[in-house]
Design a protein around this motif. Sequence first.
Motif, PDB file in Angstrom:
ATOM      1  N   LEU A  72       8.804  -3.666  -1.253  1.00  0.00           N
ATOM      2  CA  LEU A  72       7.805  -4.405  -2.022  1.00  0.00           C
ATOM      3  C   LEU A  72       6.952  -5.288  -1.116  1.00  0.00           C
ATOM      4  CD1 LEU A  72       9.824  -5.395  -5.201  1.00  0.00           C
ATOM      5  CD2 LEU A  72       8.010  -3.674  -4.998  1.00  0.00           C
ATOM      6  N   ARG A  73       7.560  -5.911  -0.147  1.00  0.00           N
ATOM      7  CA  ARG A  73       6.821  -6.745   0.803  1.00  0.00           C
ATOM      8  C   ARG A  73       5.819  -5.901   1.594  1.00  0.00           C
ATOM      9  NH1 ARG A  73       9.562  -9.584   5.824  1.00  0.00           N
ATOM     10  NH2 ARG A  73       7.669 -10.289   6.808  1.00  0.00           N
ATOM     11  N   ARG A  74       6.251  -4.755   2.040  1.00  0.00           N
ATOM     12  CA  ARG A  74       5.379  -3.858   2.798  1.00  0.00           C
ATOM     13  C   ARG A  74       4.244  -3.345   1.907  1.00  0.00           C
ATOM     14  NH1 ARG A  74       7.224   1.715   5.710  1.00  0.00           N
ATOM     15  NH2 ARG A  74       5.243   2.103   6.692  1.00  0.00           N
ATOM     16  N   ARG A  76       2.929  -4.830  -0.723  1.00  0.00           N
ATOM     17  CA  ARG A  76       1.982  -5.924  -0.979  1.00  0.00           C
ATOM     18  C   ARG A  76       1.076  -6.161   0.222  1.00  0.00           C
ATOM     19  NH1 ARG A  76       6.519  -9.707  -3.419  1.00  0.00           N
ATOM     20  NH2 ARG A  76       6.711  -8.714  -5.446  1.00  0.00           N
ATOM     21  N   ARG A  77       1.613  -6.084   1.421  1.00  0.00           N
ATOM     22  CA  ARG A  77       0.793  -6.281   2.633  1.00  0.00           C
ATOM     23  C   ARG A  77      -0.255  -5.181   2.758  1.00  0.00           C
ATOM     24  NH1 ARG A  77       4.659  -8.278   7.555  1.00  0.00           N
ATOM     25  NH2 ARG A  77       5.165 -10.299   6.659  1.00  0.00           N
ATOM     26  N   ARG A  78       0.079  -3.953   2.468  1.00  0.00           N
ATOM     27  CA  ARG A  78      -0.881  -2.866   2.551  1.00  0.00           C
ATOM     28  C   ARG A  78      -1.948  -2.996   1.476  1.00  0.00           C
ATOM     29  NH1 ARG A  78       1.951   2.856   4.036  1.00  0.00           N
ATOM     30  NH2 ARG A  78       2.606   2.260   6.109  1.00  0.00           N
ATOM     31  N   ARG A  79      -1.540  -3.501   0.339  1.00  0.00           N
ATOM     32  CA  ARG A  79      -2.482  -3.643  -0.764  1.00  0.00           C
ATOM     33  C   ARG A  79      -3.508  -4.738  -0.474  1.00  0.00           C
ATOM     34  NH1 ARG A  79      -0.764  -5.296  -6.789  1.00  0.00           N
ATOM     35  NH2 ARG A  79      -2.777  -5.003  -7.743  1.00  0.00           N
ATOM     36  N   ILE A  80      -3.076  -5.803   0.186  1.00  0.00           N
ATOM     37  CA  ILE A  80      -3.958  -6.920   0.522  1.00  0.00           C
ATOM     38  C   ILE A  80      -4.922  -6.509   1.644  1.00  0.00           C
ATOM     39  CG2 ILE A  80      -4.053  -9.238   1.481  1.00  0.00           C
ATOM     40  CD1 ILE A  80      -1.407  -9.778   0.017  1.00  0.00           C
ATOM     41  N   ALA A  81      -4.414  -5.785   2.615  1.00  0.00           N
ATOM     42  CA  ALA A  81      -5.233  -5.442   3.788  1.00  0.00           C
ATOM     43  C   ALA A  81      -6.242  -4.385   3.553  1.00  0.00           C
ATOM     44  CB  ALA A  81      -4.338  -4.970   4.917  1.00  0.00           C
TER      45      ALA A  81
END
Length: 81
Positions: A72-74, A76-81
């Motif tokens: 989930l952390r990974r 979310r980071r891809r979604r933000i970037a």
Amino acid sequence: AICGVILAGGVHAVKAGGRPVVASATAGLGDPIVSTIEDAISFTLSFLAIIAPYMVLALLLVTASLLTWWYLRRWRRRRIA
């Protein structure tokens, strides 16, 4: 069943061979000590046989939760970037 017979027979052979040696070498004074050690080992192994499945279940749950958290952390980071 065959493995159990072999294992139990091996343990019995070691105990049956070791007891007379301890009894004759210590004039019988070592028998209570050996018996206490055998009882402690038996208790510990019985306790572990009961607790081990629950420990494995807990380890699997912790691993699954850590992998989910990481995913989930990974994500979310891809979604933000």
